[in-house]
Motif scaffolding. Sequence first.
Motif, PDB file in Angstrom:
ATOM      1  N   PHE A 126       0.843  -1.186   0.000  1.00  0.00           N
ATOM      2  CA  PHE A 126       0.000   0.000   0.000  1.00  0.00           C
ATOM      3  C   PHE A 126       0.882   1.241   0.000  1.00  0.00           C
ATOM      4  N   ILE A 127       0.400   2.288  -0.662  1.00  0.00           N
ATOM      5  CA  ILE A 127       1.088   3.581  -0.675  1.00  0.00           C
ATOM      6  C   ILE A 127       0.182   4.600   0.003  1.00  0.00           C
ATOM      7  N   LEU A 128       0.744   5.371   0.936  1.00  0.00           N
ATOM      8  CA  LEU A 128      -0.019   6.359   1.682  1.00  0.00           C
ATOM      9  C   LEU A 128       0.551   7.749   1.444  1.00  0.00           C
ATOM     10  N   THR A 129      -0.331   8.718   1.226  1.00  0.00           N
ATOM     11  CA  THR A 129       0.087  10.118   1.255  1.00  0.00           C
ATOM     12  C   THR A 129      -0.371  10.688   2.595  1.00  0.00           C
ATOM     13  N   THR A 130       0.531  11.369   3.281  1.00  0.00           N
ATOM     14  CA  THR A 130       0.251  11.810   4.636  1.00  0.00           C
ATOM     15  C   THR A 130       0.449  13.314   4.769  1.00  0.00           C
ATOM     16  N   HIS A 162       3.645  -2.606   3.813  1.00  0.00           N
ATOM     17  CA  HIS A 162       3.688  -3.936   3.203  1.00  0.00           C
ATOM     18  C   HIS A 162       2.735  -4.853   3.949  1.00  0.00           C
ATOM     19  N   GLU A 163       2.009  -5.660   3.204  1.00  0.00           N
ATOM     20  CA  GLU A 163       0.967  -6.475   3.822  1.00  0.00           C
ATOM     21  C   GLU A 163       1.504  -7.567   4.732  1.00  0.00           C
ATOM     22  N   ILE A 207       4.208  -5.045   7.425  1.00  0.00           N
ATOM     23  CA  ILE A 207       3.562  -3.819   7.891  1.00  0.00           C
ATOM     24  C   ILE A 207       4.619  -2.820   8.356  1.00  0.00           C
ATOM     25  N   SER A 208       5.608  -2.606   7.553  1.00  0.00           N
ATOM     26  CA  SER A 208       6.652  -1.637   7.872  1.00  0.00           C
ATOM     27  C   SER A 208       6.419  -0.365   7.081  1.00  0.00           C
ATOM     28  N   LEU A 209       6.834   0.747   7.643  1.00  0.00           N
ATOM     29  CA  LEU A 209       6.669   2.047   6.995  1.00  0.00           C
ATOM     30  C   LEU A 209       8.023   2.550   6.523  1.00  0.00           C
TER      31      LEU A 209
END
Length: 432
Positions: free
Chosen positions: A242-246, A255-256, A259-261
Amino acid sequence: MSQLVCATSNCKRIARALCHCCNRNICLLHLKEHNDAFLSQLNPCADEINSVDYRLVSIDAKVLLQEYHKQLEEWRKASYKTIDQIFEEKSKELERILIEKIDKQKIEINLVRDTITKLNEEAEASQLDVDLIKTKISRLNENLTNIEQISFKINTYPLIIDNNAVQIEEKKDLQTILSSPFKTIDFTDLGSPIIASNNKYLLLHQNSYLCLIDNDFKIFKKIPWHLKQIHDICWSSALDRFILTTETCGICYVHENSISLQDVECLTRQRFFSCSCSNTSLFLTTDTVGSSIIEFCLLPTIELSRQWQSPDTCTKDEYINRIRYSHGTLGLVIQNLTENTLKIELRCSKTLDRFWSIPLSSGLKLKQYEYCVFNDCQWLFIDRISSSILHITNDEKIKQTCNYNSKLCNVALFGTDILAVLTDKCIHFHKL
């Protein structure tokens, strides 16, 4: 015998008939007036039924079914491809069996030839040597005869295709789909009203966590989230994450599995708001008035591909609030901050050429609406203020407006046949 007088006001004529409409005795003159009044109403009805008939006659079955015939054709091609693959595999198997036999005989022939050469070089050979060589040659001839006359027994069986391999169901309209969820997950403290999914997980921001919901509709994993509000989320099949804009750190990956950022170093120079992915590219909108659209190629490494700026994207006083990719197109939600108007546009993902633009009612404020891709290249526009969903087809038609019975925050497709609806207190799952 007394005669009845017409029941119509101020009429003294003798009643000659019973009006079945008002159940009164009236004279023939007023009966005619009644009939004329009813007949005058029939003319518009006749025109309307002719219009309905014209609509029915105008239906082109080929046009309506074109897309679905295309799906059946794709299934047919895939089925033939499977048959062709089996044919190729079995043909190679036949060839392999024969070539192995031929190669074995080549080895035997070379061994006999080497023996003859060696005996000639040594200039001495016994009768036993000659008899042995003749025996080997005789056996080789027999083997070659067997190869030349080789036969196979090929057992083939009728290809049985279950008629249920292709099932046709009439799709429900959106209001029917939304009428009753088949599964609900309750929660409190919604973080950001953003959700996204792939075929396995649904990602959402709850309180101070990022949560992954699996296909069993259970929270699969949680990760602490200490950053500020999430602007948007999309799934990248190319990066498998997944890609997030914050609001604070630009772009993050989730990552599924782990789950690391991570910060994406080449993307942190600008502030981004909305994001969407194709199979090979990432599309981002800048968090500025007169928004730009930036495309990054994702494979083999993340590299800037192209960039569009105002006025190609929008005017200097407009803001692109949402961008969504689907089948070579980009769906945009654009708000005019000066006039407080809103429009939805469909653009070409390669050239940004405009296919169509739909103006929406003014009064919607920034972040009070959402936008997502629906099935068959269709679109859903979500109005959080009225808790309603606008169903838009890919050819610029507003198909339906549906009201939702809870405070609506967002919607997303979960896989291909489930619509996840995020409210302020839970997630409802609806079967398509």
